[in-house]
Write an enzyme that holds these catalytic residues in place. Structure first.
Site, PDB file in Angstrom:
ATOM      1  CE1 TYR A   1      -3.634  -1.059  -5.316  1.00 42.62           C
ATOM      2  CE2 TYR A   1      -4.075  -3.417  -5.287  1.00 42.62           C
ATOM      3  CZ  TYR A   1      -3.912  -2.226  -4.626  1.00 42.62           C
ATOM      4  OH  TYR A   1      -4.021  -2.194  -3.247  1.00 42.62           O
TER       5      TYR A   1
ATOM      6  CE  LYS B   1      -3.766   0.773  -1.363  1.00 40.28           C
ATOM      7  NZ  LYS B   1      -4.448   0.322  -0.146  1.00 40.28           N
TER       8      LYS B   1
ATOM      9  CB  VAL C   1      -0.339  -6.026   3.834  1.00 42.54           C
ATOM     10  CG1 VAL C   1      -1.635  -5.424   4.315  1.00 42.54           C
ATOM     11  CG2 VAL C   1      -0.306  -6.230   2.348  1.00 42.54           C
TER      12      VAL C   1
ATOM     13  CB  SER D   1      -0.937   0.021   1.209  1.00 42.87           C
ATOM     14  OG  SER D   1      -2.096  -0.706   0.916  1.00 42.87           O
TER      15      SER D   1
ATOM     16  CE1 TYR E   1      -3.355   0.019   4.671  1.00 48.82           C
ATOM     17  CE2 TYR E   1      -2.556  -1.038   6.662  1.00 48.82           C
ATOM     18  CZ  TYR E   1      -2.454  -0.813   5.311  1.00 48.82           C
ATOM     19  OH  TYR E   1      -1.462  -1.412   4.608  1.00 48.82           O
TER      20      TYR E   1
HETATM   21  N1  GLN Z   1      -1.594  -5.281  -2.574  1.00 51.31           N
HETATM   22  C1  GLN Z   1      -2.298  -5.194  -1.344  1.00 51.31           C
HETATM   23  C2  GLN Z   1      -3.780  -5.344  -1.547  1.00 51.31           C
HETATM   24  O1  GLN Z   1      -4.327  -4.772  -2.406  1.00 51.31           O
HETATM   25  C3  GLN Z   1      -1.986  -3.894  -0.681  1.00 51.31           C
HETATM   26  C4  GLN Z   1      -2.790  -3.681   0.574  1.00 51.31           C
HETATM   27  C5  GLN Z   1      -2.041  -3.089   1.693  1.00 51.31           C
HETATM   28  O2  GLN Z   1      -0.816  -3.000   1.721  1.00 51.31           O
HETATM   29  N2  GLN Z   1      -2.799  -2.725   2.689  1.00 51.31           N
HETATM   30  O3  GLN Z   1      -4.441  -6.045  -0.828  1.00 51.31           O
END
Ligand code: GLN
Length: 309
Positions: A193, A68, A263, A65, A245
Site C-alpha cells: 500500500y 486507491k 495528501v 490516495s 474524503y
Molecule cells: N498514503 C496515505 C495514507 O495512507 C494516503 C492518504 C491520502 O492521500 N489521503 O495516509
C-alpha cells in the site's frame, strides 16, 4: 501527447494560488513535508489528444490516495465485483480518511468504502501476485496502460518514510485481519500500500488517468478498451461519493465533477466525455484536500460549465 501551456489556465492558476497560503503541506508522512507549499499546477487532457497546462507541469508528485482508484480497478479485474464488495462497502463515511471509528461500530466489520484508508488496505490486499514486487508491478503496469505513459515508477524515499510511520494504517490493517477482511500478513499489505501510494507522475499524466475514466475506460483516439466500462463506472461513482474524503458532498455541490484527491496535493478528475484534469498543489485544507486545487476546480467548473449535475 505533449501539454501546451495555456494563458487562460495560467490566469485561473494565478487566482487560485493565493489560497496556498491558507493551507499546510501534509507532515504526518515526513517526506511529504518537504513539498513546496506555494506551488500549483494544472493540466487538462482532451479526447482529441490535446492537452493544456499551467504552472510547473513537469514536476512529479506522489499519488497517495489517488492510487486507491487504480488499485480498486485492478482488484475488480482480479476478483470481480461480488468478491470485492463482500469485503468492502459502497457508502461514504463522513469521517476523516484514516478514521478507525466506523470499523468498530459497523456490522459486519468491513470498511465502508474503498476510498478511505481501511477500505483501500482491504482492496490492495486483494491484488493478485506472488510477491509485493509483482503486485506493485501490476499496479504500475495498469497505471501505464491508462495514462499511455511508459516508465512510471514510485518514489522510494516517500514510500520508506510512510512505511516507517504508518502505525495508524497498521492499526486499521490489524483490525481488518481480526475480522478476516484481510487474510495476509499485515506488514505485506502495508508495504504494498505505501509503495502504491508513492507512485509518482506529473499533473499531465494525472489528467490522462482522468481522461480514460471520463471516456468509460476507452482510449479516446484508438477506441481500445483500457478498462472495462463497468470498472470505469464504479471508479467514477466512488470518486463522486467518496473521492474528496469527508468533503465529497460539498465538492459535488460546488464543483460537480468526479474527482479523487491525495495528501501529496493531487486531484485527479474525470469530466464525462469531455476531459481529464490533473492538479498538484501540496498545501492542504483541514480535511486533506489541496486547498488551492479545490479553488481551481471550482473556477474550472464555473468557467467551462463542467458540472455534471
Ligand atoms: N498514503 C496515505 C495514507 O495512507 C494516503 C492518504 C491520502 O492521500 N489521503 O495516509
Amino acid at each position: 501527447m505533449d501539454c501546451r501551456s495555456d494563458e487562460e489556465l495560467f490566469q485561473l492558476v494565478q487566482e487560485s494560488k493565493v489560497h496556498t497560503a491558507e493551507g499546510k503541506v501534509a507532515d504526518y508522512i515526513p517526506a511529504l513535508a518537504q513539498a513546496d507549499p506555494d506551488s500549483l499546477a494544472v493540466a487538462m487532457a482532451f479526447p482529441d489528444g490535446s492537452c493544456y497546462s499551467a504552472g510547473d507541469v513537469n514536476k512529479k508528485s506522489t499519488l497517495q490516495s489517488i492510487s486507491k482508484v487504480i488499485a480498486l480497478a485492478l482488484a475488480l479485474l482480479d476478483n470481480g465485483e461480488e468478491y470485492v464488495f463482500q469485503r468492502v462497502g459502497m457508502e461514504p463515511t463522513g469521517d476523516p480518511f484514516n478514521s478507525i471509528i466506523k470499523l468498530e461500530t459497523t456490522e459486519p466489520h468491513k470498511p465502508l468504502n474503498p476510498m478511505i484508508n481501511a477500505g483501500a488496505l482491504a482492496v490492495t490486499s486483494m491484488i493478485k501476485g506472488d510477491s509485493v514486487e509483482e503486485r506493485l508491478g501490476r499496479i504500475i503496469h495498469l497505471t501505464e496502460l491508462i495514462t499511455g505513459v511508459e516508465g512510471i515508477g514510485y518514489n522510494k524515499e516517500v514510500a520508506m518514510s510512510e512505511l516507517q510511520t504508518a502505525d495508524l494504517n497498521r492499526s486499521l490493517a490489524y483490525y481488518l485481519k481480526q475480522y478476516h477482511v484481510i487474510e495476509e500478513n499485515v506488514e505485506t499489505v502495508i508495504e504494498l500500500y505505501t509503495k502504491q501510494c508513492a507512485i509518482e507522475m506529473n499533473c499531465s499524466d494525472l489528467a490522462k488517468i482522468g481522461l480514460t475514466l471520463a471516456m468509460d475506460g476507452k482510449h479516446p483516439l484508438t477506441g481500445e478498451t483500457l478498462l472495462p466500462p463497468r470498472v470505469a463506472s464504479i471508479c467514477k461513482t466512488f470518486m463522486v461519493t467518496c473521492g474528496m474524503y469527508n468533503a465529497s458532498g460539498e465538492f459535488a455541490i460546488r464543483v460537480g465533477i468526479p474527482a479523487k484527491s491525495g495528501v501529496a496535493g493531487g486531484i485527479m478528475a474525470a469530466v464525462p466525455y469531455r476531459c481529464g484534469i490533473g492538479i498538484f498543489g501540496p498545501a492542504l485544507d483541514e480535511r486533506g484536500n489541496s486547498i488551492a486545487g479545490w479553488d481551481l476546480m471550482e473556477r474550472l467548473s464555473k468557467k467551462y460549465d463542467l458540472s455534471m449535475f
